[in-house]
Design an enzyme around this catalytic site. Structure first.
Site, PDB file in Angstrom:
ATOM      1  CB  VAL A 110     -45.045 -67.252 -53.552  1.00 20.76           C
ATOM      2  CG1 VAL A 110     -45.269 -65.805 -53.952  1.00 20.76           C
ATOM      3  CG2 VAL A 110     -45.272 -68.201 -54.720  1.00 20.76           C
ATOM      4  CB  ALA A 120     -55.424 -81.611 -58.149  1.00 19.25           C
ATOM      5  CB  SER A 121     -53.205 -76.806 -57.793  1.00 18.00           C
ATOM      6  OG  SER A 121     -53.539 -76.148 -59.006  1.00 18.00           O
ATOM      7  CE  LYS A 122     -55.188 -71.707 -59.950  1.00 15.96           C
ATOM      8  NZ  LYS A 122     -54.749 -70.491 -59.216  1.00 15.96           N
ATOM      9  CE1 TYR A 138     -53.920 -73.381 -63.043  1.00 17.09           C
ATOM     10  CE2 TYR A 138     -56.077 -73.853 -63.981  1.00 17.09           C
ATOM     11  CZ  TYR A 138     -55.154 -72.956 -63.487  1.00 17.09           C
ATOM     12  OH  TYR A 138     -55.479 -71.619 -63.411  1.00 17.09           O
ATOM     13  CG  ASN A 170     -52.435 -63.087 -59.615  1.00 15.36           C
ATOM     14  OD1 ASN A 170     -53.415 -63.437 -60.259  1.00 15.36           O
ATOM     15  ND2 ASN A 170     -51.279 -62.754 -60.194  1.00 15.36           N
ATOM     16  CB  SER A 224     -58.888 -71.241 -62.238  1.00 13.13           C
ATOM     17  OG  SER A 224     -59.255 -71.669 -63.532  1.00 13.13           O
TER      18      SER A 224
END
Length: 240
Positions: free
Chosen positions: A66, A159-161, A157, A92, A144
């Protein structure tokens, strides 16, 4: 509430080879959709497709990274040329590396941003124009609880979500005039081997998250389920 049929619907699901993605691919095929299962492992996708051989719909393995813009653009173009439409995109694919900020490597940080954010951007970028053209479609992002509440050790994690939540909000506003729905699911702990820890016994099951994604995708045309936060019930003796 009567749900819509997924018969003759085309769904793209990333991170489909295991965990939540695998459960969603199986369920959507059971409900009659043609599922293009996207992940890097061709072998795991082939196993998944074989297991779904007797479903109402079917699962088509679509090995792809991806984070590779050219590969994603080509894959989505092939699907549109073959099926003429994409009804549901479920972003996802995701991963996490956990630890204090000064302990994270640059490679770990970059990998989280690439998969958790760039991958969503690319899949959406090349799918959205086809949905806009048809004035129909649904994009479901799997975020999340870590996209709503931060915690020590989760800098990259979270920061990305959190970024994915903002991306989803903007996407909702941009696609609303084109009759394209946008939703996001924020699961808490799930019984998958995500990160470095074994799953808790009371954690959500992948099938439970998959079912909520199905509910979103099959909701009546006039209903948009924008955001869902899912948490497991923690046994009383383990509550702080």
């Amino acid at each position: 509430m009567e749900l819509q049929s997924l018969h003759n619907k085309v769904a793209l699901i990333t991170g489909a080879s295991k965990g939540i993605g695998r459960a969603m691919s199986t369920l959507f095929a059971e409900k009659g959709a043609t599922v293009y299962a996207i992940a890097r492992s061709a072998e795991l996708l082939k196993e998944l497709a074989n297991e779904a051989g007797n479903k109402k719909g079917r699962i088509i393995p679509a090995p792809c990274d991806v984070t590779n813009a050219g590969a994603i653009e080509e894959l989505i173009g092939q699907i549109v040329r073959k099926k003429e439409h994409i009804d549901v995109l479920i972003n996802n694919a995701g991963l996490g590396h956990f630890g204090a900020i000064h302990e994270l490597t640059e490679a770990q940080w970059d990998e989280m941003m690439d998969v958790n954010l760039k991958g969503v951007f690319l899949c959406t970028k090349y799918t959205a124009p086809h949905m806009i053209k048809r004035q129909s479609g649904h994009i479901i992002n799997i975020s999340s609880v870590a996209g709503t509440v931060a915690f020590p050790g989760g800098s990259g994690y979270c920061a990305s979500k959190f970024g994915l939540m903002a991306f989803t909000d903007v996407l909702t506003q941009e696609l609303k005039p084109h009759n394209v729905k946008v939703s996001v699911i924020c699961p808490g702990s799930v019984q998958t081997h995500f990160g470095q820890n074994d799953p808790k016994d009371y954690a959500l099951r992948p099938e439970e998250v998959a079912y909520m994604a199905y509910q979103m995708a099959a909701a009546p045309e006039h209903i948009i389920m924008n955001q869902l936060i899912m948490r497991p019930v923690v046994p009383r003796q383990l509550q702080k």
